[in-house]
Enzyme design. Structure first.
Site, PDB file in Angstrom:
ATOM      1  N   LYS A  49       8.920  42.917  56.533  1.00 30.07           N
ATOM      2  CA  LYS A  49       9.512  42.500  55.261  1.00 30.07           C
ATOM      3  C   LYS A  49      10.396  43.618  54.723  1.00 30.07           C
ATOM      4  O   LYS A  49       9.990  44.785  54.711  1.00 30.07           O
ATOM      5  CB  LYS A  49       8.414  42.156  54.247  1.00 30.07           C
ATOM      6  CG  LYS A  49       8.958  41.644  52.920  1.00 30.07           C
ATOM      7  CD  LYS A  49       9.523  40.252  53.051  1.00 30.07           C
ATOM      8  CE  LYS A  49      10.310  39.832  51.817  1.00 30.07           C
ATOM      9  NZ  LYS A  49      11.627  40.513  51.723  1.00 30.07           N
ATOM     10  N   SER A  98      13.533  36.474  51.137  1.00 31.41           N
ATOM     11  CA  SER A  98      13.068  37.263  49.996  1.00 31.41           C
ATOM     12  C   SER A  98      13.322  36.562  48.664  1.00 31.41           C
ATOM     13  O   SER A  98      13.646  37.198  47.659  1.00 31.41           O
ATOM     14  CB  SER A  98      13.725  38.650  49.993  1.00 31.41           C
ATOM     15  OG  SER A  98      12.933  39.579  49.283  1.00 31.41           O
ATOM     16  N   LYS A 152       5.963  40.966  48.658  1.00 33.24           N
ATOM     17  CA  LYS A 152       5.834  39.558  49.053  1.00 33.24           C
ATOM     18  C   LYS A 152       4.912  39.351  50.250  1.00 33.24           C
ATOM     19  O   LYS A 152       4.520  38.222  50.550  1.00 33.24           O
ATOM     20  CB  LYS A 152       7.224  38.977  49.303  1.00 33.24           C
ATOM     21  CG  LYS A 152       8.001  38.834  47.988  1.00 33.24           C
ATOM     22  CD  LYS A 152       9.490  38.629  48.193  1.00 33.24           C
ATOM     23  CE  LYS A 152      10.195  38.588  46.827  1.00 33.24           C
ATOM     24  NZ  LYS A 152      11.634  38.767  46.913  1.00 33.24           N
ATOM     25  N   SER A 165      10.495  44.340  47.247  1.00 33.31           N
ATOM     26  CA  SER A 165      10.124  43.025  47.786  1.00 33.31           C
ATOM     27  C   SER A 165       9.101  43.037  48.923  1.00 33.31           C
ATOM     28  O   SER A 165       8.669  41.965  49.362  1.00 33.31           O
ATOM     29  CB  SER A 165      11.374  42.278  48.251  1.00 33.31           C
ATOM     30  OG  SER A 165      12.094  41.797  47.146  1.00 33.31           O
TER      31      SER A 165
END
Length: 369
Positions: free
Chosen positions: A210, A102, A50, A47
């Site tokens: 992140k 997320s 992203k 993720s």
């Protein structure tokens, strides 16, 4: 014309020890790499993908637009912010849901709105990756779910984060601990708390980042931190357990403790240029700083390259600064940065972007110091 040259990677921080398969810590301002481990190997990234999805949404200038959430978006597997089919929500709120929680459903909704389709958005992702120099990266989706054609490297993700952190809105979203978004099924707003524990509880110098996880990628983490004016980026990939939090803190603290920004090239008149026509006229508009430790102060040299003098410089009635050469900055004998040299007509106003490109660096005369 200022040309940014990616600094060479040197592993000085021998005291750093991480269990993650890939790791890197980079200076956000200059791109200097202080430590790296398998940083250029292609790996699954989960993720942290992203970050690219978020910066493309922000750069689309559509953040205030209303997105109608498709059924396809709500059916996205994995982590979710629980969007409803047909729900109308601002793109800005979707980006918060993407970065803080997320949400894979948010990622698909963003991709469809910004790119026209998921495929169209993935094309944009790979175009941006090529543009900013992510040489070991290929995106196949906007969320990071498993795909054999979806990968990056720790170095590339640091480069992406460096690029994204230059955007004020990205910095704000990435560093947000809690965001409230409208909920169409309730009078109470959705409350989204950031999953980045460095930011919310573990590290007071954290400024954002992140998280990511899939069974094949294992844990992935990008984080940013600032202390005493120094801004850093850390990336770990394929971390076998929850040691990534402490690994990032270890990397940050090592650099904060051992490195400081030093002025390598000051702004103003270049006193070491003594040729008559240049003397007291050749100057640099902005100083250049670089993060170094105590043992590296003698590892720089500066080379001033000047074009052959032109008589019309003294006849410039407009007194507009002209580009007359460039400054080359070497660290450990490798070029890390170049910047323009201007001719001062007793008018030290900053040159415009257009003026910086009017002069060609031809007929070069070198002055090495």
């Amino acid at each position: 014309m200022i040309v940014n040259v990616t600094p060479p990677i040197h592993t000085y921080a021998n005291e750093i020890n991480v269990s993650s398969y890939s790791a890197i810590v980079m200076d956000q301002k200059t791109g200097r790499v202080f430590f790296e481990k398998n940083a250029h190997e292609k790996r699954k990234i989960a993720s942290i993908t992203k970050i690219m999805t978020a910066i493309l949404a922000i750069e689309s200038n559509k953040m205030g637009e209303t997105v109608t959430v498709s059924k396809k978006a709500t059916r996205a597997e994995g982590s979710s912010v629980y969007l409803k089919p047909g729900e109308k929500i601002k793109l800005r709120d979707l980006v918060y849901g993407l970065m803080l929680r997320s949400g894979n459903d948010a990622a698909v909704a963003i991709a469809e709105h910004v790119g026209g389709s998921v495929d169209g958005f993935v094309f944009m992702m790979n175009e941006k990756a090529a543009q900013i120099g992510m040489e070991n990266t290929h995106f196949a989706n906007p969320h990071g779910l498993e795909d054999q054609d979806h990968y990056s490297s720790a170095y590339d993700m640091a480069i992406l984060t460096k690029y994204a952190m230059e955007n004020e809105e990205f910095r704000k979203i990435s560093g947000t601990k809690v965001h409230y978004a409208p909920n169409p099924d309730s009078e109470w707003k959705r409350k989204w708390t950031n999953k980045n524990r460095l930011l919310t509880e573990l590290y007071k110098y954290s400024t954002g980042g992140k998280t990511g996880y899939t069974k094949k990628a294992h844990r992935t983490l990008v984080s940013t931190a600032s202390k005493n004016g120094m801004d850093l980026i850390a990336v770990t990939l394929n971390t076998p357990s929850q040691t990534d939090w402490t690994e990032h803190i270890q990397m940050f603290e090592y650099v904060f403790d051992h490195y400081d920004y030093q002025v390598i090239v000051p702004d103003g008149t270049i006193d070491k240029i003594t040729k008559k026509i240049y003397k007291k006229h050749a100057y640099i508009a902005h100083e250049y700083v670089y993060p170094i430790n105590e043992d590296e102060k003698e590892s720089f040299h500066v080379h001033y390259r000047l074009i052959k003098p032109k008589k019309e410089w003294k006849k410039n009635t407009d007194k507009i600064p002209e580009v007359i050469g460039k400054t080359e900055i070497y660290f450990h004998d490798e070029l890390i940065h170049t910047m323009p040299i201007y001719y001062d007509h007793e008018n030290k106003q900053a040159p415009s972007f257009f003026d910086s490109f009017k002069q060609l660096f031809s007929s070069v005369v070198g002055v090495k110091l």
